[in-house]
Motif scaffolding. Structure first.
Motif, PDB file in Angstrom:
ATOM      1  N   LYS A 162     -70.168 -45.325 -23.191  1.00 27.87           N
ATOM      2  CA  LYS A 162     -69.447 -45.577 -21.952  1.00 27.87           C
ATOM      3  C   LYS A 162     -69.578 -47.034 -21.536  1.00 27.87           C
ATOM      4  CE  LYS A 162     -69.386 -40.951 -19.938  1.00 27.87           C
ATOM      5  NZ  LYS A 162     -69.680 -40.135 -18.729  1.00 27.87           N
ATOM      6  N   VAL A 163     -68.460 -47.568 -20.988  1.00 25.27           N
ATOM      7  CA  VAL A 163     -68.404 -48.969 -20.580  1.00 25.27           C
ATOM      8  C   VAL A 163     -67.867 -49.070 -19.161  1.00 25.27           C
ATOM      9  CG1 VAL A 163     -67.218 -51.172 -20.971  1.00 25.27           C
ATOM     10  CG2 VAL A 163     -68.124 -49.880 -22.917  1.00 25.27           C
ATOM     11  N   VAL A 164     -68.509 -49.916 -18.357  1.00 26.02           N
ATOM     12  CA  VAL A 164     -67.997 -50.301 -17.045  1.00 26.02           C
ATOM     13  C   VAL A 164     -67.733 -51.795 -17.127  1.00 26.02           C
ATOM     14  CG1 VAL A 164     -68.561 -50.642 -14.608  1.00 26.02           C
ATOM     15  CG2 VAL A 164     -69.176 -48.494 -15.752  1.00 26.02           C
ATOM     16  N   MET A 165     -66.522 -52.223 -16.751  1.00 26.74           N
ATOM     17  CA  MET A 165     -66.164 -53.630 -16.897  1.00 26.74           C
ATOM     18  C   MET A 165     -66.006 -54.330 -15.555  1.00 26.74           C
ATOM     19  SD  MET A 165     -62.136 -53.294 -18.067  1.00 26.74           S
ATOM     20  CE  MET A 165     -61.846 -55.075 -18.104  1.00 26.74           C
ATOM     21  N   GLY A 166     -66.244 -55.636 -15.571  1.00 24.62           N
ATOM     22  CA  GLY A 166     -65.988 -56.503 -14.433  1.00 24.62           C
ATOM     23  C   GLY A 166     -65.240 -57.726 -14.934  1.00 24.62           C
ATOM     24  N   VAL A 167     -64.420 -58.327 -14.084  1.00 26.03           N
ATOM     25  CA  VAL A 167     -63.628 -59.489 -14.491  1.00 26.03           C
ATOM     26  C   VAL A 167     -63.633 -60.516 -13.366  1.00 26.03           C
ATOM     27  CG1 VAL A 167     -61.389 -60.318 -15.288  1.00 26.03           C
ATOM     28  CG2 VAL A 167     -62.094 -57.986 -15.834  1.00 26.03           C
ATOM     29  N   ALA A 183     -75.771 -52.188 -12.279  1.00 27.18           N
ATOM     30  CA  ALA A 183     -75.968 -51.926 -13.712  1.00 27.18           C
ATOM     31  C   ALA A 183     -77.395 -51.488 -14.007  1.00 27.18           C
ATOM     32  CB  ALA A 183     -75.619 -53.178 -14.518  1.00 27.18           C
ATOM     33  N   ARG A 184     -78.366 -52.014 -13.261  1.00 27.68           N
ATOM     34  CA  ARG A 184     -79.774 -51.632 -13.474  1.00 27.68           C
ATOM     35  C   ARG A 184     -79.992 -50.133 -13.269  1.00 27.68           C
ATOM     36  NH1 ARG A 184     -82.638 -56.399 -13.747  1.00 27.68           N
ATOM     37  NH2 ARG A 184     -81.702 -58.121 -12.543  1.00 27.68           N
ATOM     38  N   LYS A 185     -79.165 -49.522 -12.444  1.00 23.13           N
ATOM     39  CA  LYS A 185     -79.317 -48.090 -12.124  1.00 23.13           C
ATOM     40  C   LYS A 185     -78.658 -47.202 -13.167  1.00 23.13           C
ATOM     41  CE  LYS A 185     -81.426 -48.999  -8.247  1.00 23.13           C
ATOM     42  NZ  LYS A 185     -82.852 -48.648  -8.049  1.00 23.13           N
ATOM     43  N   PHE A 186     -77.932 -47.823 -14.116  1.00 26.07           N
ATOM     44  CA  PHE A 186     -77.243 -47.058 -15.158  1.00 26.07           C
ATOM     45  C   PHE A 186     -77.596 -47.635 -16.537  1.00 26.07           C
ATOM     46  CE2 PHE A 186     -74.790 -46.618 -11.297  1.00 26.07           C
ATOM     47  CZ  PHE A 186     -74.395 -45.277 -11.282  1.00 26.07           C
ATOM     48  N   PRO A 187     -78.855 -47.566 -16.937  1.00 29.57           N
ATOM     49  CA  PRO A 187     -79.278 -48.202 -18.201  1.00 29.57           C
ATOM     50  C   PRO A 187     -78.590 -47.631 -19.436  1.00 29.57           C
ATOM     51  CG  PRO A 187     -81.000 -46.762 -17.338  1.00 29.57           C
ATOM     52  CD  PRO A 187     -79.976 -46.888 -16.262  1.00 29.57           C
ATOM     53  N   GLU A 188     -78.061 -46.413 -19.324  1.00 33.33           N
ATOM     54  CA  GLU A 188     -77.391 -45.786 -20.471  1.00 33.33           C
ATOM     55  C   GLU A 188     -75.935 -46.225 -20.610  1.00 33.33           C
ATOM     56  OE1 GLU A 188     -76.251 -43.340 -16.936  1.00 33.33           O
ATOM     57  OE2 GLU A 188     -78.014 -44.467 -17.593  1.00 33.33           O
ATOM     58  N   LYS A 211     -79.496 -65.202 -16.160  1.00 37.51           N
ATOM     59  CA  LYS A 211     -80.613 -65.301 -17.101  1.00 37.51           C
ATOM     60  C   LYS A 211     -81.469 -64.037 -17.082  1.00 37.51           C
ATOM     61  CE  LYS A 211     -84.566 -68.230 -18.317  1.00 37.51           C
ATOM     62  NZ  LYS A 211     -85.335 -69.459 -17.969  1.00 37.51           N
ATOM     63  N   HIS A 212     -81.632 -63.434 -15.903  1.00 40.70           N
ATOM     64  CA  HIS A 212     -82.497 -62.267 -15.751  1.00 40.70           C
ATOM     65  C   HIS A 212     -81.699 -60.969 -15.565  1.00 40.70           C
ATOM     66  CE1 HIS A 212     -86.053 -64.821 -15.529  1.00 40.70           C
ATOM     67  NE2 HIS A 212     -85.412 -65.587 -14.650  1.00 40.70           N
ATOM     68  N   ARG A 213     -80.468 -60.972 -16.006  1.00 44.47           N
ATOM     69  CA  ARG A 213     -79.642 -59.772 -15.863  1.00 44.47           C
ATOM     70  C   ARG A 213     -80.215 -58.620 -16.706  1.00 44.47           C
ATOM     71  NH1 ARG A 213     -76.953 -63.072 -19.585  1.00 44.47           N
ATOM     72  NH2 ARG A 213     -76.085 -62.036 -21.434  1.00 44.47           N
ATOM     73  N   PRO A 214     -79.875 -57.389 -16.344  1.00 50.82           N
ATOM     74  CA  PRO A 214     -80.373 -56.241 -17.121  1.00 50.82           C
ATOM     75  C   PRO A 214     -79.852 -56.257 -18.549  1.00 50.82           C
ATOM     76  CG  PRO A 214     -78.803 -55.556 -15.421  1.00 50.82           C
ATOM     77  CD  PRO A 214     -79.117 -56.982 -15.153  1.00 50.82           C
ATOM     78  N   LYS A 215     -80.582 -55.631 -19.435  1.00 53.15           N
ATOM     79  CA  LYS A 215     -80.266 -55.670 -20.863  1.00 53.15           C
ATOM     80  C   LYS A 215     -78.943 -54.973 -21.193  1.00 53.15           C
ATOM     81  CE  LYS A 215     -85.091 -55.927 -22.373  1.00 53.15           C
ATOM     82  NZ  LYS A 215     -86.172 -55.249 -23.150  1.00 53.15           N
ATOM     83  N   ASN A 216     -78.489 -54.092 -20.329  1.00 52.73           N
ATOM     84  CA  ASN A 216     -77.247 -53.371 -20.610  1.00 52.73           C
ATOM     85  C   ASN A 216     -76.000 -54.110 -20.125  1.00 52.73           C
ATOM     86  OD1 ASN A 216     -78.171 -52.816 -17.948  1.00 52.73           O
ATOM     87  ND2 ASN A 216     -76.804 -51.053 -17.799  1.00 52.73           N
ATOM     88  N   VAL A 217     -76.161 -55.372 -19.680  1.00 49.48           N
ATOM     89  CA  VAL A 217     -75.015 -56.181 -19.239  1.00 49.48           C
ATOM     90  C   VAL A 217     -74.690 -57.230 -20.295  1.00 49.48           C
ATOM     91  CG1 VAL A 217     -74.121 -57.798 -17.531  1.00 49.48           C
ATOM     92  CG2 VAL A 217     -75.511 -55.856 -16.790  1.00 49.48           C
ATOM     93  N   ILE A 218     -73.441 -57.207 -20.775  1.00 47.76           N
ATOM     94  CA  ILE A 218     -72.948 -58.185 -21.744  1.00 47.76           C
ATOM     95  C   ILE A 218     -72.034 -59.165 -21.024  1.00 47.76           C
ATOM     96  CG2 ILE A 218     -71.611 -58.508 -23.865  1.00 47.76           C
ATOM     97  CD1 ILE A 218     -72.267 -55.604 -24.585  1.00 47.76           C
ATOM     98  N   MET A 219     -72.206 -60.475 -21.325  1.00 54.30           N
ATOM     99  CA  MET A 219     -71.340 -61.491 -20.722  1.00 54.30           C
ATOM    100  C   MET A 219     -70.702 -62.313 -21.845  1.00 54.30           C
ATOM    101  SD  MET A 219     -73.371 -62.682 -17.294  1.00 54.30           S
ATOM    102  CE  MET A 219     -71.877 -63.463 -16.682  1.00 54.30           C
ATOM    103  N   PRO A 220     -69.529 -61.906 -22.317  1.00 55.88           N
ATOM    104  CA  PRO A 220     -68.890 -62.583 -23.454  1.00 55.88           C
ATOM    105  C   PRO A 220     -68.126 -63.849 -23.075  1.00 55.88           C
ATOM    106  CG  PRO A 220     -67.538 -60.762 -22.746  1.00 55.88           C
ATOM    107  CD  PRO A 220     -68.769 -60.730 -21.877  1.00 55.88           C
TER     108      PRO A 220
END
Length: 333
Positions: A162-167, A183-188, A211-220
């Motif tokens: 599952k993916v949640v996106m932001g723009v 995002a920290r509350k939804f690690p899965e 820099k300290h964002r949760p591991k489940n957040v991708i910033m491409p």
């Protein structure tokens, strides 16, 4: 009539909502058979200026001397400049009076929503201001499995992931730090924020948060075309916690893509987006978490269908009809 569509430093703004507005205006005018030019060297009857930089200001003055009607597009307000770039308070000492002066000298202001019109009217400029959406072309966002596959392959997503996106630009105003906290509350869940801003323009606290964002957040960074369109179709929702917008083109893109929309409950949406009707709204992170939990576990088909009805009202053909009326009003004046 022939209209000059003017966007100063087009390449620099191409990754912003104003940059996309150029393509939309061209399509809107074309749909109504309105002749346009992008060159100030051509002959034209109306100048439709979309930027507020020095060359834009010179063009406005030149047109006024020649008696050519000038329409300035109200993409920006004092309100939506706040909490954006690094040192925005210092920059506002130049930006705010420059923007007001620019708006004051125009024959007409066109702005995308009733909310942004109210903001501009509160500046007491005595310049007539009219509402016209930036619009959307629904056919550009029809489901395309190939684009979905490109998106999944680009991010190496596993089956069922599952993916949640932001723009948006990584601004405080866009709510990027709230995006991280939710995002920290939804690690899965995989959260992906699409958008790029030069480091020198990004505020220090946002850089620290990134820099300290949760591991489940991708910033491409900034990604356009097929991949992001595939994201809109694949994602569970567009989570857009922005604090201030003049319209929010990405909200229209999500609605046109049948992507459920989770937004902050702010003034710009009050008259055209309704909570639990065509989107989900929340006022703070606790509510965002609650709404996202609901969205991820319930059927959203009714919300999606109602969102598509909103898109129909903002089709570029309708925008073209509205712009034509406003151009004729400016000419007659």
């Amino acid at each position: 009539m022939k209209v000059l569509l003017y966007f100063e430093d087009e390449k620099k703004i191409s990754k912003s909502g104003i940059g996309r507005a150029l393509k939309h205006q061209i399509a809107a005018l074309t749909s109504q058979g309105i002749e346009y030019t992008l060159s100030t060297k051509d002959q034209f009857d109306i100048a439709h200026i979309n930027t507020y930089f020095p060359k834009s200001k010179l063009l406005l003055k030149k047109c006024r001397r020649k008696g050519i009607p000038v329409i300035v597009h109200g993409h920006s307000t004092i309100e939506d400049f706040k909490n954006s770039f690094r040192l925005w308070k210092l920059m506002a000492l130049w930006f705010n009076p420059n923007l007001l002066s620019f708006y004051r000298q125009a024959d007409m202001i066109i702005t995308p929503t009733l909310y942004s019109k109210k903001c501009i009217d509160n500046y007491h400029l005595n310049t007539p201001t009219y509402v016209c959406s930036n619009g959307i072309n629904p056919s550009d966002y029809l489901y395309d499995e190939e684009k979905v596959q490109k998106f999944k392959e680009y991010f190496h997503l596993k089956a069922g992931q599952k993916v949640v996106m932001g723009v948006g630009f990584p601004f405080n105003r866009k709510g990027i730090k709230d995006f991280f906290e939710v995002a920290r509350k939804f690690p899965e869940i995989t959260f992906i924020w699409f958008g790029y801003l030069q480091r020198i323009l990004t505020s220090i606290d946002v850089l620290k948060a990134i820099k300290h964002r949760p591991k489940n957040v991708i910033m491409p960074g900034y990604i356009s075309n097929d991949i992001i369109k595939g994201a809109y179709h694949y994602a569970a929702c567009l989570f857009f916690p922005s604090y201030e917008e003049t319209e929010g083109i990405v909200t229209l893109e999500a609605l046109a893509s049948s992507c459920p929309l989770l937004i902050r409950d702010i003034g710009v949406y009050s008259d055209w987006l309704s909570d639990n009707v065509n989107c989900y709204k929340a006022k703070n992170n606790d509510e965002f978490i609650q709404k996202l939990n609901y969205l991820l576990t319930h059927d959203n088909s009714r919300i999606i269908a109602n969102g598509l009805k909103v898109v129909e009202t903002r089709k570029l053909e309708n925008v073209g009809v509205r712009l034509k009326k406003l151009y004729l009003k400016a000419l007659n004046k």
